[in-house]
Motif scaffolding. Sequence first.
Motif, PDB file in Angstrom:
ATOM      1  N   ARG A   1     117.585 125.871  43.349  1.00  0.00           N
ATOM      2  CA  ARG A   1     116.657 126.075  44.427  1.00  0.00           C
ATOM      3  C   ARG A   1     115.527 124.995  44.594  1.00  0.00           C
ATOM      4  NH1 ARG A   1     116.673 131.922  45.781  1.00  0.00           N
ATOM      5  NH2 ARG A   1     118.800 132.145  45.836  1.00  0.00           N
ATOM      6  N   SER A   2     115.665 123.836  43.925  1.00  0.00           N
ATOM      7  CA  SER A   2     114.808 122.831  43.938  1.00  0.00           C
ATOM      8  C   SER A   2     115.296 121.908  45.111  1.00  0.00           C
ATOM      9  CB  SER A   2     114.623 122.089  42.856  1.00  0.00           C
ATOM     10  OG  SER A   2     113.850 122.986  41.695  1.00  0.00           O
ATOM     11  N   PHE A   3     116.645 121.902  45.254  1.00  0.00           N
ATOM     12  CA  PHE A   3     117.527 121.052  45.992  1.00  0.00           C
ATOM     13  C   PHE A   3     116.863 120.829  47.483  1.00  0.00           C
ATOM     14  CE2 PHE A   3     120.352 120.204  49.594  1.00  0.00           C
ATOM     15  CZ  PHE A   3     120.769 119.015  49.415  1.00  0.00           C
ATOM     16  N   GLU A   4     116.791 119.518  47.954  1.00  0.00           N
ATOM     17  CA  GLU A   4     116.230 118.946  49.200  1.00  0.00           C
ATOM     18  C   GLU A   4     117.014 117.819  49.580  1.00  0.00           C
ATOM     19  OE1 GLU A   4     111.955 118.390  50.097  1.00  0.00           O
ATOM     20  OE2 GLU A   4     111.660 119.738  48.357  1.00  0.00           O
ATOM     21  N   CYS A   5     117.535 118.067  51.065  1.00  0.00           N
ATOM     22  CA  CYS A   5     118.574 117.117  51.520  1.00  0.00           C
ATOM     23  C   CYS A   5     117.858 115.660  51.402  1.00  0.00           C
ATOM     24  CB  CYS A   5     118.812 117.412  52.699  1.00  0.00           C
ATOM     25  SG  CYS A   5     120.223 116.405  53.321  1.00  0.00           S
ATOM     26  N   LYS A   6     118.577 114.733  50.755  1.00  0.00           N
ATOM     27  CA  LYS A   6     117.943 113.324  50.827  1.00  0.00           C
ATOM     28  C   LYS A   6     117.691 112.767  52.127  1.00  0.00           C
ATOM     29  CE  LYS A   6     119.969 110.589  47.798  1.00  0.00           C
ATOM     30  NZ  LYS A   6     120.969 109.723  47.085  1.00  0.00           N
ATOM     31  N   ASN A   7     118.470 112.838  53.097  1.00  0.00           N
ATOM     32  CA  ASN A   7     118.125 112.593  54.587  1.00  0.00           C
ATOM     33  C   ASN A   7     117.702 113.697  55.363  1.00  0.00           C
ATOM     34  OD1 ASN A   7     119.736 110.295  53.965  1.00  0.00           O
ATOM     35  ND2 ASN A   7     121.634 111.190  54.110  1.00  0.00           N
ATOM     36  N   GLN A   8     116.401 113.645  55.431  1.00  0.00           N
ATOM     37  CA  GLN A   8     115.561 114.863  56.224  1.00  0.00           C
ATOM     38  C   GLN A   8     116.132 114.766  57.702  1.00  0.00           C
ATOM     39  OE1 GLN A   8     111.410 113.803  55.560  1.00  0.00           O
ATOM     40  NE2 GLN A   8     111.455 115.496  54.248  1.00  0.00           N
ATOM     41  N   GLY A   9     116.102 115.949  58.130  1.00  0.00           N
ATOM     42  CA  GLY A   9     116.538 116.113  59.520  1.00  0.00           C
ATOM     43  C   GLY A   9     118.107 116.111  59.690  1.00  0.00           C
ATOM     44  N   MET A  10     118.915 115.948  58.814  1.00  0.00           N
ATOM     45  CA  MET A  10     120.334 116.024  58.579  1.00  0.00           C
ATOM     46  C   MET A  10     120.852 117.052  57.767  1.00  0.00           C
ATOM     47  SD  MET A  10     121.177 111.687  58.754  1.00  0.00           S
ATOM     48  CE  MET A  10     122.735 112.040  59.230  1.00  0.00           C
ATOM     49  N   SER A  11     121.997 117.436  58.185  1.00  0.00           N
ATOM     50  CA  SER A  11     122.765 118.551  57.275  1.00  0.00           C
ATOM     51  C   SER A  11     123.345 117.839  56.135  1.00  0.00           C
ATOM     52  CB  SER A  11     123.448 119.256  57.748  1.00  0.00           C
ATOM     53  OG  SER A  11     124.633 118.733  58.451  1.00  0.00           O
ATOM     54  N   CYS A  12     123.422 118.327  54.711  1.00  0.00           N
ATOM     55  CA  CYS A  12     123.852 117.739  53.599  1.00  0.00           C
ATOM     56  C   CYS A  12     125.393 118.344  53.623  1.00  0.00           C
ATOM     57  CB  CYS A  12     123.221 118.032  52.645  1.00  0.00           C
ATOM     58  SG  CYS A  12     121.759 117.008  52.450  1.00  0.00           S
TER      59      CYS A  12
END
Length: 62
Positions: free
Chosen positions: A51-62
């Motif tokens: 649950r700590s995951f955050e997409c590296k490329n904000q604004g884009m789907s992973c």
Amino acid sequence: MFNENPANYHIHCTVKDCKYHKGDENYCSLDTINVATHEANPTNVQCVDCRSFECKNQGMSC
């Protein structure tokens, strides 16, 4: 985006799309992570999530 935090060698991670992943080292850069389940009775690894995951490329789907 470059993650400047040092690798936490206590948290192994291969999710390269996460902004906390430490590149080629395959470790997380967070001090702690939140692990949870989306199932009432988890029985296999697919039932567990970081649950700590955050997409590296904000604004884009992973």
